[in-house]
Design a protein around this motif. Structure first.
Motif, PDB file in Angstrom:
ATOM      1  N   ALA A   1      -2.871  -3.885  20.439  1.00  0.00           N
ATOM      2  CA  ALA A   1      -2.053  -4.857  20.880  1.00  0.00           C
ATOM      3  C   ALA A   1      -2.345  -6.131  20.269  1.00  0.00           C
ATOM      4  N   SER A   2      -3.506  -6.316  20.249  1.00  0.00           N
ATOM      5  CA  SER A   2      -3.941  -7.835  19.780  1.00  0.00           C
ATOM      6  C   SER A   2      -5.115  -7.797  18.914  1.00  0.00           C
ATOM      7  N   LEU A   3      -5.229  -8.866  18.066  1.00  0.00           N
ATOM      8  CA  LEU A   3      -6.648  -8.976  17.181  1.00  0.00           C
ATOM      9  C   LEU A   3      -6.712 -10.436  17.130  1.00  0.00           C
ATOM     10  N   ALA A   4      -8.207 -10.680  17.043  1.00  0.00           N
ATOM     11  CA  ALA A   4      -8.418 -12.054  17.255  1.00  0.00           C
ATOM     12  C   ALA A   4      -9.900 -12.374  16.419  1.00  0.00           C
ATOM     13  N   TRP A   5     -10.009 -13.328  15.694  1.00  0.00           N
ATOM     14  CA  TRP A   5     -11.258 -13.754  14.954  1.00  0.00           C
ATOM     15  C   TRP A   5     -12.161 -14.858  15.797  1.00  0.00           C
ATOM     16  N   SER A   6     -13.249 -14.626  16.048  1.00  0.00           N
ATOM     17  CA  SER A   6     -13.740 -15.546  16.739  1.00  0.00           C
ATOM     18  C   SER A   6     -13.904 -16.745  15.779  1.00  0.00           C
ATOM     19  N   PRO A   7     -14.136 -17.901  16.640  1.00  0.00           N
ATOM     20  CA  PRO A   7     -14.455 -19.346  16.038  1.00  0.00           C
ATOM     21  C   PRO A   7     -15.190 -19.533  14.860  1.00  0.00           C
ATOM     22  N   GLN A   8     -16.295 -18.625  14.906  1.00  0.00           N
ATOM     23  CA  GLN A   8     -17.280 -19.000  13.776  1.00  0.00           C
ATOM     24  C   GLN A   8     -16.999 -17.837  12.736  1.00  0.00           C
ATOM     25  N   GLY A   9     -15.691 -16.927  12.916  1.00  0.00           N
ATOM     26  CA  GLY A   9     -15.644 -16.062  11.997  1.00  0.00           C
ATOM     27  C   GLY A   9     -16.382 -14.853  11.473  1.00  0.00           C
ATOM     28  N   ASP A  10     -17.507 -14.564  12.628  1.00  0.00           N
ATOM     29  CA  ASP A  10     -18.346 -13.600  12.244  1.00  0.00           C
ATOM     30  C   ASP A  10     -17.691 -12.238  13.173  1.00  0.00           C
ATOM     31  N   ARG A  11     -16.840 -12.509  14.082  1.00  0.00           N
ATOM     32  CA  ARG A  11     -16.795 -11.258  15.008  1.00  0.00           C
ATOM     33  C   ARG A  11     -15.112 -11.120  15.201  1.00  0.00           C
TER      34      ARG A  11
ATOM     35  N   PHE B   1      -7.284  -4.122  32.636  1.00  0.00           N
ATOM     36  CA  PHE B   1      -6.031  -3.483  32.699  1.00  0.00           C
ATOM     37  C   PHE B   1      -5.233  -3.209  31.177  1.00  0.00           C
ATOM     38  N   GLU B   2      -4.250  -2.600  30.904  1.00  0.00           N
ATOM     39  CA  GLU B   2      -3.597  -2.341  29.678  1.00  0.00           C
ATOM     40  C   GLU B   2      -2.179  -2.734  30.064  1.00  0.00           C
ATOM     41  N   PRO B   3      -1.551  -2.946  28.781  1.00  0.00           N
ATOM     42  CA  PRO B   3      -1.944  -3.453  27.584  1.00  0.00           C
ATOM     43  C   PRO B   3      -2.645  -4.603  27.420  1.00  0.00           C
ATOM     44  N   ILE B   4      -3.412  -4.934  26.566  1.00  0.00           N
ATOM     45  CA  ILE B   4      -3.961  -6.205  26.365  1.00  0.00           C
ATOM     46  C   ILE B   4      -3.198  -7.023  25.420  1.00  0.00           C
TER      47      ILE B   4
ATOM     48  N   PRO C   1       0.884  -1.121   0.132  1.00  0.00           N
ATOM     49  CA  PRO C   1      -0.133  -0.064   0.082  1.00  0.00           C
ATOM     50  C   PRO C   1       0.886   1.323  -0.267  1.00  0.00           C
ATOM     51  N   PRO C   2       0.227   2.402   0.290  1.00  0.00           N
ATOM     52  CA  PRO C   2       1.123   3.613   0.073  1.00  0.00           C
ATOM     53  C   PRO C   2       1.943   3.547   1.314  1.00  0.00           C
ATOM     54  N   ARG C   3       3.405   4.398   1.009  1.00  0.00           N
ATOM     55  CA  ARG C   3       4.334   4.414   1.992  1.00  0.00           C
ATOM     56  C   ARG C   3       3.972   4.604   3.396  1.00  0.00           C
ATOM     57  N   ARG C   4       2.809   5.320   3.862  1.00  0.00           N
ATOM     58  CA  ARG C   4       2.672   5.635   5.031  1.00  0.00           C
ATOM     59  C   ARG C   4       1.683   4.711   5.628  1.00  0.00           C
ATOM     60  N   VAL C   5       1.256   3.575   5.418  1.00  0.00           N
ATOM     61  CA  VAL C   5       0.459   2.672   5.871  1.00  0.00           C
ATOM     62  C   VAL C   5       1.286   1.368   5.981  1.00  0.00           C
ATOM     63  N   THR C   6       1.175   0.997   7.311  1.00  0.00           N
ATOM     64  CA  THR C   6       2.066  -0.295   7.670  1.00  0.00           C
ATOM     65  C   THR C   6       0.910  -1.307   8.688  1.00  0.00           C
ATOM     66  N   PHE C   7       1.456  -2.311   8.800  1.00  0.00           N
ATOM     67  CA  PHE C   7       0.389  -3.395   9.452  1.00  0.00           C
ATOM     68  C   PHE C   7       1.542  -4.046  10.497  1.00  0.00           C
ATOM     69  N   THR C   8       0.768  -4.563  11.564  1.00  0.00           N
ATOM     70  CA  THR C   8       1.639  -5.052  12.625  1.00  0.00           C
ATOM     71  C   THR C   8       1.097  -6.113  13.506  1.00  0.00           C
ATOM     72  N   LEU C   9      -0.274  -6.560  12.970  1.00  0.00           N
ATOM     73  CA  LEU C   9      -1.077  -7.533  13.413  1.00  0.00           C
ATOM     74  C   LEU C   9      -1.907  -8.354  12.429  1.00  0.00           C
ATOM     75  N   ALA C  10      -2.193  -9.500  12.446  1.00  0.00           N
ATOM     76  CA  ALA C  10      -2.915 -10.168  11.454  1.00  0.00           C
ATOM     77  C   ALA C  10      -3.673 -11.463  12.159  1.00  0.00           C
ATOM     78  N   SER C  11      -4.862 -11.727  11.623  1.00  0.00           N
ATOM     79  CA  SER C  11      -5.238 -12.815  12.205  1.00  0.00           C
ATOM     80  C   SER C  11      -6.141 -13.461  10.782  1.00  0.00           C
ATOM     81  N   ILE C  12      -6.496 -14.689  10.851  1.00  0.00           N
ATOM     82  CA  ILE C  12      -7.201 -15.184   9.771  1.00  0.00           C
ATOM     83  C   ILE C  12      -8.208 -16.369  10.324  1.00  0.00           C
ATOM     84  N   ASN C  13      -9.515 -16.418   9.619  1.00  0.00           N
ATOM     85  CA  ASN C  13     -10.615 -17.195  10.386  1.00  0.00           C
ATOM     86  C   ASN C  13     -10.507 -18.395   9.153  1.00  0.00           C
ATOM     87  N   HIS C  14     -11.460 -19.155   9.772  1.00  0.00           N
ATOM     88  CA  HIS C  14     -11.852 -20.415   8.932  1.00  0.00           C
ATOM     89  C   HIS C  14     -12.414 -20.173   7.391  1.00  0.00           C
TER      90      HIS C  14
END
Length: 352
Positions: free
Chosen positions: A216-226, A272-275, A158-171
């Protein structure tokens, strides 16, 4: 599950120092644990709670970098530190879980200049795809690889000023990433957003603006809808109204989002944080959050929350300054595993 819960220990597997990454096989028959600061990966047989195989890596990597493929018969992990393309062109390896034998390695695309380890690696639940994410001189990138062939499939830069630090994949093979726009052209008042792509084509399906400090964290639900997101804590971020940077703390550090509409479903205040880690119970009814014990305190706090909102049904304070790492649920049995200094502990959630 309903009512208050407590932890019942099922097993404790002694390893080297500092367990840094964990992953369950799809059938729950194995746990992969990176230890000794990530320089070794132990494959644990959950029927005997013994180490079945050990994979040696050339140097330590502390980030979560493990995933199973081929129904649990193969393990995907990154190699040791990549200093230059000349001496190590590999971005991840696939190993046989029963023996630790290397099967194949993936290489960087020949036209992609980089000389550093990618920030992270995510493996799809079905073990078919690997996504690498980080930034290089051109900005952030997402790379998709086919696990069966270790071949490069698709990329987004993507454009230079966009970066990614977390990723999660669902079923359903939908990829969610946190995108840091750093006052880029799109969403100019938003520092963070959740972007959802399909795999393997990386077609952008939805952008969820999130007027909060860093994730600090990102997670799909097991059903992949949330999607669940956890805040980093006190951070410098643009005010959603004025766009001016200021120090702020998210009042609702844990939020659950509807993936199809982008609407926030529920938030949890006062945690409490960070999560550091979010993990869904396989039922989708419970959400685990691992954080610090409190502002300025060392050690870990594990809380299990009803996913629909409400007070925690379980709170576990680690003794002293002990740090709990990468808690995760078994996708079938619902057992909970986490790393401690020198060991993997496995628990069952039972009524209090």
């Amino acid at each position: 599950m309903s009512g208050q819960l407590r932890l019942q220990q099922v097993a404790r597997v002694e390893l080297g120092t500092y367990v840094t990454s964990l992953a369950w096989s799809p059938d729950g028959g194995r746990i992969a644990a990176a230890h000794d600061w990530g320089s070794k990966v132990a494959v644990i047989d959950t029927s005997s709670w013994r180490v079945r195989a050990t994979i040696q890596r050339s140097s330590a990597i502390s980030q979560a970098t493990l995933g199973f493929a081929a129904g649990g018969r193969e393990l995907v992990t990154r190699p040791g530190e990549i200093r230059t393309l000349h001496n190590n062109p590999f971005v991840f390896g696939v190993f046989e879980t029963d023996t630790g034998r290397p099967l194949r390695h993936a290489r960087w695309p020949t036209d992609f200049p980089t000389s550093r380890v990618p920030e992270g690696l995510a493996v799809s639940p079905d073990g078919k795809f690997v996504v690498l994410f980080d930034e290089n001189r051109q900005g952030g990138y997402l790379h998709v690889y086919d696990v069966a062939t270790a071949e490069f499939v698709q990329a987004i830069v993507p454009p230079r000023r966009v970066t990614f630090t977390l990723a999660s994949i669902n079923h359903g093979n939908h990829l969610a990433v946190d995108a840091n726009y750093s006052l880029a052209e799109r969403h100019p008042s938003v520092r963070k957003a959740i972007e959802i792509f399909d795999l393997p084509g990386l077609r952008r399906e939805r952008v969820i603006p999130a007027h909060i400090p860093s994730f600090a964290s990102l997670a799909w639900s097991p059903q992949g809808d949330r999607l669940a997101s956890g805040a980093q804590g006190l951070d410098s971020a643009p005010d959603p109204t004025t766009g001016e940077f200021r120090l702020w703390r998210d009042e609702d550090p844990i939020r659950v989002w509807d993936a199809s509409s982008g609407r926030m479903i529920v938030s949890f205040a006062g945690q409490f944080e960070p999560i550091g880690t979010l993990a869904w119970h396989p039922s989708g009814d419970l959400l685990l959050a691992k954080s610090a014990k409190g502002t300025g305190e060392r050690g870990s706090l594990v809380q299990v929350l009803p996913a629909g909102g409400g007070s925690p049904v379980l709170r576990y304070f680690a003794p002293g300054e002990e740090v709990i790492r990468v808690p995760c649920f078994c996708p079938r049995a619902g057992l909970l595993a986490w790393g401690e200094e020198g060991a993997v502990r496995v628990f069952r959630l039972i009524p209090a």
